[in-house]
Design an enzyme around this catalytic site. Structure first.
Site, short mmCIF file in Angstrom:
data_model
loop_
_atom_site.label_atom_id
_atom_site.label_comp_id
_atom_site.label_asym_id
_atom_site.label_seq_id
_atom_site.Cartn_x
_atom_site.Cartn_y
_atom_site.Cartn_z
N LEU A 102 47.65 43.57 49.46
CA LEU A 102 47.04 43.47 48.15
C LEU A 102 47.39 44.76 47.42
O LEU A 102 47.45 45.83 48.03
CB LEU A 102 45.52 43.33 48.26
CG LEU A 102 44.96 42.03 48.83
CD1 LEU A 102 43.44 42.09 48.94
CD2 LEU A 102 45.38 40.84 47.97
N ASP A 103 47.60 44.66 46.11
CA ASP A 103 47.90 45.86 45.33
C ASP A 103 46.77 46.87 45.48
O ASP A 103 45.62 46.52 45.77
CB ASP A 103 48.07 45.50 43.86
CG ASP A 103 49.24 44.56 43.63
OD1 ASP A 103 50.15 44.53 44.47
OD2 ASP A 103 49.23 43.84 42.61
N LYS A 104 47.09 48.12 45.22
CA LYS A 104 46.11 49.19 45.36
C LYS A 104 44.87 48.95 44.51
O LYS A 104 43.75 49.25 44.93
CB LYS A 104 46.76 50.53 44.97
CG LYS A 104 45.88 51.74 45.19
CD LYS A 104 46.64 53.03 44.84
CE LYS A 104 45.76 54.26 45.05
NZ LYS A 104 46.48 55.51 44.71
N THR A 106 43.76 45.98 43.56
CA THR A 106 43.23 44.64 43.79
C THR A 106 42.23 44.67 44.95
O THR A 106 42.46 45.34 45.96
CB THR A 106 44.36 43.64 44.11
OG1 THR A 106 45.25 43.59 42.99
CG2 THR A 106 43.81 42.26 44.37
N HIS A 184 53.33 41.56 42.87
CA HIS A 184 52.51 41.50 41.65
C HIS A 184 52.49 40.10 41.03
O HIS A 184 52.44 39.97 39.80
CB HIS A 184 53.00 42.50 40.61
CG HIS A 184 52.77 43.94 40.97
ND1 HIS A 184 51.67 44.38 41.67
CD2 HIS A 184 53.52 45.05 40.70
CE1 HIS A 184 51.76 45.70 41.83
NE2 HIS A 184 52.86 46.13 41.25
#
Length: 236
Positions: A102-104, A106, A184
């Site tokens: 997961l993105d930082k 998110t 993303h």
């Protein structure tokens, strides 16, 4: 069948040298009999092993659900940022890794395991594992744009994303279900229809849903029911 010393190391009873010391001290029993030989073979599915009077359950693989907080990176090591593995260091398992990323910025459901085969299957593009996200948007999502998302959009790769499912919650919030895991992707999909994600949280993956009782940064082991969910039955 496993060597007794490997069995004990696998269940985090201690290091190989520590385990040999425990065996010499007579602290380990197999089916009620004290065993001091590290090479003694045990059946991890049938034999009853106890250490210091407490029965040990052997688990080669473990599975955890983490409510990933914003700011943590989906990595095992990072010299600059908090990693998701650091959040699970109290489990005693030092071989855990995140299933995907997961993105930082998110939040939400991140599965953590030491089962490489399962992780590979869940992440394989050919498996089309469903992932559900809650997204708050900068602007209302028009109906025509919602339909575009469901049909697939070009996120800059010259091809359309696979069809998605979009459930409108409010004018500016949705549940978005995708079956890919491109970089993303959710943010790029909304940008492709002229919108912007201002908050993103994953709430489900492969039939496993985030436990709403878990606070940000908290984790727990998957239940037996969750281990039998679609992620484990369909994709193994």
């Amino acid at each position: 069948m496993l060597r007794l010393d490997k069995f004990l190391c696998d269940v985090k009873a201690g290091s190989r040298s520590q385990v040999k010391g425990y065996l010499k001290q007579g602290l380990v029993k197999v089916n009620g009999e004290t065993i001091k030989r590290p090479e003694y073979k045990v059946d991890e599915d049938k034999d009853v092993v106890s250490f210091q009077g407490k029965e040990i359950t052997y688990r080669k693989y473990v599975y955890y659900m983490l409510n990933k907080p914003k700011g943590a990176v989906s990595a095992t090591k990072d010299p600059m940022c908090l990693t998701v593995t650091e959040l699970l260091k109290d489990t005693g398992y030092d071989d855990l890794f995140p299933v995907g990323r997961l993105d930082k910025d998110t939040e939400g459901l991140l599965l953590m395991t030491n089962d490489g085969s399962l992780a590979h299957n869940l992440l394989s593009p050919r498996k089309h594992v469903e992932k559900i996200y809650y997204a708050r948007l900068a602007r209302p999502l028009l109906e025509e744009k919602r339909k575009e998302l469901e049909e697939g959009v070009d996120i800059g790769e010259g091809i359309l994303t696979l069809p998605a499912k979009v459930e409108r919650i409010t004018e500016t919030s949705i549940h978005l279900t995708i079956t890919e895991g491109k970089y993303h992707q959710v943010k790029r999909m909304l940008q492709a229809v002229g919108n912007e994600v201002v908050y993103l949280k994953r709430i489900a993956m492969g039939g496993i849903f985030l436990d709403e009782s878990l606070l940000s940064g908290e984790y727990r082991e998957l239940t037996e029911e969750e281990r039998k969910a679609a992620a484990f039955k369909k994709y193994q």
